[in-house]
Design a protein around this motif. Sequence first.
Motif, PDB file in Angstrom:
ATOM      1  N   PHE A  70       2.617  42.924  32.047  1.00 26.64           N
ATOM      2  CA  PHE A  70       3.436  43.852  31.515  1.00 26.64           C
ATOM      3  C   PHE A  70       4.101  43.967  30.170  1.00 26.64           C
ATOM      4  N   LEU A  71       4.253  42.489  29.782  1.00 26.16           N
ATOM      5  CA  LEU A  71       4.532  42.049  28.629  1.00 26.16           C
ATOM      6  C   LEU A  71       3.764  42.979  27.371  1.00 26.16           C
ATOM      7  N   ARG A  72       2.726  43.181  27.767  1.00 22.35           N
ATOM      8  CA  ARG A  72       1.831  44.177  26.828  1.00 22.35           C
ATOM      9  C   ARG A  72       1.903  45.646  27.097  1.00 22.35           C
ATOM     10  N   MET A  73       1.497  45.750  28.398  1.00 22.75           N
ATOM     11  CA  MET A  73       1.624  47.272  28.729  1.00 22.75           C
ATOM     12  C   MET A  73       2.923  47.860  28.666  1.00 22.75           C
ATOM     13  N   GLY A  74       4.015  47.550  29.137  1.00 20.95           N
ATOM     14  CA  GLY A  74       5.312  48.053  29.041  1.00 20.95           C
ATOM     15  C   GLY A  74       5.912  48.131  27.595  1.00 20.95           C
ATOM     16  N   THR A  75       5.575  47.025  26.922  1.00 19.50           N
ATOM     17  CA  THR A  75       5.895  47.205  25.443  1.00 19.50           C
ATOM     18  C   THR A  75       5.176  48.397  24.897  1.00 19.50           C
ATOM     19  N   THR A  76       3.932  48.728  25.031  1.00 19.70           N
ATOM     20  CA  THR A  76       2.907  49.364  24.245  1.00 19.70           C
ATOM     21  C   THR A  76       3.658  50.971  24.315  1.00 19.70           C
ATOM     22  N   GLY A  77       3.981  51.346  25.718  1.00 17.87           N
ATOM     23  CA  GLY A  77       4.757  52.541  26.089  1.00 17.87           C
ATOM     24  C   GLY A  77       5.926  52.792  25.499  1.00 17.87           C
ATOM     25  N   PHE A  78       7.029  51.793  25.436  1.00 15.10           N
ATOM     26  CA  PHE A  78       8.165  52.040  24.880  1.00 15.10           C
ATOM     27  C   PHE A  78       8.430  52.000  23.391  1.00 15.10           C
ATOM     28  N   THR A  79       7.420  51.311  22.990  1.00 18.16           N
ATOM     29  CA  THR A  79       7.003  51.356  21.374  1.00 18.16           C
ATOM     30  C   THR A  79       6.808  52.640  20.854  1.00 18.16           C
ATOM     31  N   GLU A 235      22.642  47.524  30.403  1.00 20.30           N
ATOM     32  CA  GLU A 235      22.122  48.855  30.484  1.00 20.30           C
ATOM     33  C   GLU A 235      21.094  49.046  29.454  1.00 20.30           C
ATOM     34  N   HIS A 236      20.821  48.177  28.122  1.00 23.67           N
ATOM     35  CA  HIS A 236      19.664  48.273  27.581  1.00 23.67           C
ATOM     36  C   HIS A 236      18.512  47.664  27.949  1.00 23.67           C
ATOM     37  N   TRP A 237      18.667  46.522  28.650  1.00 26.82           N
ATOM     38  CA  TRP A 237      17.558  46.091  29.305  1.00 26.82           C
ATOM     39  C   TRP A 237      16.998  46.631  30.721  1.00 26.82           C
ATOM     40  N   ARG A 238      17.738  47.503  31.092  1.00 22.17           N
ATOM     41  CA  ARG A 238      17.277  48.015  32.279  1.00 22.17           C
ATOM     42  C   ARG A 238      16.312  48.866  32.379  1.00 22.17           C
ATOM     43  N   PRO A 239      16.240  49.769  31.315  1.00 18.07           N
ATOM     44  CA  PRO A 239      14.651  50.775  31.361  1.00 18.07           C
ATOM     45  C   PRO A 239      13.602  49.700  31.442  1.00 18.07           C
ATOM     46  N   LEU A 240      13.691  48.980  30.378  1.00 20.10           N
ATOM     47  CA  LEU A 240      12.332  47.959  30.257  1.00 20.10           C
ATOM     48  C   LEU A 240      12.004  47.188  31.352  1.00 20.10           C
ATOM     49  N   LEU A 241      13.077  46.461  31.889  1.00 19.47           N
ATOM     50  CA  LEU A 241      13.020  45.613  32.953  1.00 19.47           C
ATOM     51  C   LEU A 241      12.593  46.499  34.312  1.00 19.47           C
ATOM     52  N   THR A 242      13.059  47.715  34.626  1.00 21.66           N
ATOM     53  CA  THR A 242      12.726  48.458  35.667  1.00 21.66           C
ATOM     54  C   THR A 242      11.233  48.916  35.449  1.00 21.66           C
ATOM     55  N   ALA A 243      10.747  49.378  34.331  1.00 23.29           N
ATOM     56  CA  ALA A 243       9.273  49.699  34.264  1.00 23.29           C
ATOM     57  C   ALA A 243       8.578  48.458  34.184  1.00 23.29           C
ATOM     58  N   ASN A 244       8.948  47.324  33.679  1.00 19.15           N
ATOM     59  CA  ASN A 244       8.144  46.303  33.765  1.00 19.15           C
ATOM     60  C   ASN A 244       7.943  45.467  35.284  1.00 19.15           C
ATOM     61  N   PRO A 450      15.308  62.106  16.449  1.00 20.15           N
ATOM     62  CA  PRO A 450      15.289  60.848  15.616  1.00 20.15           C
ATOM     63  C   PRO A 450      16.718  60.046  15.438  1.00 20.15           C
ATOM     64  N   GLY A 451      16.366  58.830  15.950  1.00 14.39           N
ATOM     65  CA  GLY A 451      17.791  57.854  15.688  1.00 14.39           C
ATOM     66  C   GLY A 451      18.421  57.784  17.142  1.00 14.39           C
ATOM     67  N   THR A 452      17.938  58.544  18.146  1.00 17.63           N
ATOM     68  CA  THR A 452      18.890  58.391  19.512  1.00 17.63           C
ATOM     69  C   THR A 452      17.994  58.061  20.555  1.00 17.63           C
ATOM     70  N   ALA A 453      16.920  57.552  20.203  1.00 12.15           N
ATOM     71  CA  ALA A 453      16.105  56.799  21.344  1.00 12.15           C
ATOM     72  C   ALA A 453      16.525  55.467  21.803  1.00 12.15           C
ATOM     73  N   GLN A 454      17.945  55.343  21.846  1.00 15.82           N
ATOM     74  CA  GLN A 454      18.015  53.913  22.345  1.00 15.82           C
ATOM     75  C   GLN A 454      17.852  53.450  23.688  1.00 15.82           C
ATOM     76  N   GLN A 455      17.238  54.467  24.636  1.00 16.51           N
ATOM     77  CA  GLN A 455      16.689  53.888  25.679  1.00 16.51           C
ATOM     78  C   GLN A 455      15.311  52.949  25.613  1.00 16.51           C
TER      79      GLN A 455
END
Length: 456
Positions: A70-79, A235-244, A450-455
Motif C-alpha cells: 500500500f506504500l506504493r498503491m495508496g501513495t499513487t492514488g492520493f498523489t 485528522e491529516h493522517w486518517r484518510p491516508l491510513l484508512t485507505a492504506n 486548487p489549493g484546497t485538497a488538504q485531505q
Amino acid sequence: MTTLLEAWRHRPTHRQVWALATPMILSNLTVPLVSLVDNTVAGHLPHTQDLAAVTVGSAVYQLPVWSLGFLRMGTTGFTAQAMGAGDDSALRTVQVQALLLAALLGVLAAAGMVPALPWLLGQMHATPMMTGRALDYLHLRLLGLPAALLNYALAGWFIGTQRTRTTLSLLLVTNLVNIIFNLLFVLGFGWGVPGIALASVGGEWCGAIYGLWRASQVAGRLGGQIDWTALRGWEHWRPLLTANRDIFLRTLALEAVFFSQSLLGARLGDATVAANALLLNGLMLAAFCLDGFANAVEALCGHAIGAGNEQALRRALVVSGGWALLSSAVYAMFFTVAGRFFIDVQTNLPDVRQVAYTFLPWLAALPLVGVWSYLLDGLFFGATRGRELRNSMLLSVACYALLIRLTHAQNNQALWLAFMSFMAIRGASLTWLGLRIHRQRGWVMPATVPGTAQQY
C-alpha cells in the motif's frame, strides 16, 4: 457501444496511456527479470536444495514486502488526485507522509520477521538442508527491507505525478545493480545462496539512495509548502491510513494465496515447489507488463477524479483496457509456443523441468484470465477505493480456500485449479463493483478547487 468507441478513438488519450505505460512496462519487466536471474543462478548451483531455498526464501521475504505494498498503491492514488486538483502543497505533504511511513514500517517489519522465520519455514515441512539454506538467505535478505519499502513509496509518488520515466530509472538502478552483484557474488566469488541475498540487498539500497535524490529534485521545483503542522495531527493522517489499512488487508490476503502456493507446493516435493516458482515467474513477467497499463490507469484516473473530469476517466479506462487485453493475448501465445524454452532458460535440473512442462497449459491461460483484475486494480487504486479492493480480494481468497479444502491440495493440478479460479473471481467481482459505482455515479465528484485538497 458508441461511447466506448468514441473513447477508444480519442488519440490524445492513446498518447497519454503509452507515454505513461511504456516506461512502466520497461521498469516492471526488470522485476521478474531479477527473479529470473536469481532462479537461473540458483538453478545452476550443484544442488536442487539451493534453488528451492532461494524460491522459498523469496516467497517468505515477499510476505512483508507485498503486504506493505500500500506504500506504493495508496501513495499513487492520493498523489494523482492532488495533482489533478492542482495542489502542490498536498503533493509535497503526501511525499513526506509516504516516506515516513515506509521508513518506520521497514524497520519494524524487519525486526519482527527475524524471530518468526523458523516457524514460517517449518510450516513447509521442507528438508533440513533446504531449511538451513533458506534461513541463511533470509537473515541477510531482511537487511534490505527498509530500502525496499522506501522504493515503494517513491515509485508511488512518481507514478502519481505522471513521472513514469523517473520510476523507470529508479527500478533500473535497483534491479541492474542486483543483477550485477548476483553475477559477481555468486559466479565470481562463489558465495552461493548468501551471495544471491546480498546482491538483492545491495540493489535495494542503491535504488533507495538514488530515488531519494530524484524526489528531492522534483519537490524542489514544486510550489507550495509542506504542512508540518497538519502532519502532527491525526485528522491529516486518517484518510491516508484508512485507505492504506484496506489496501493492506487486501494485499495481505493476496500474498497469503501466493505464499500458500509455495507452502503447499513444498509439501509435494522440492522439484514441485521449484517448478511452480519457474511457472509463476512467467505469470509475473506477464503481470508486470500488464501492470504498466494499470499504472497508467492509476495516474490518469486519479488525475481525472481530482479534476472532476468524468470523460477523461472513461477514456483512460477504455484505452488502457484495450491495449492490456491485446497484450495478454500476446503473452498467452508466447507461453503456448515457447513455454518449454522459457523453462529451459531458467534451470538445467531435469526433474524440475519435467514437472514444469506438465503444467505449462495453466501458465498459457493465466494472462487472459488475470488481465481484468490487474486493470481494474488500477482504477480502484487511482480512486483510492480501498474498501472495495479489500472486499473483492476477501471474496476471491475465500473461494480459493474452499477449493483447496475440497480438493485437499492432494496434487499440483488441484493447486493450479484453485489459483486460476482465484484470478477469475478477482476480475469478476471488481467488474461488478465498478459497474455498481458507475450506476450510482460515484466515480467522479465535482472538481476540487486548487489549493484546497488538504485531505490528500
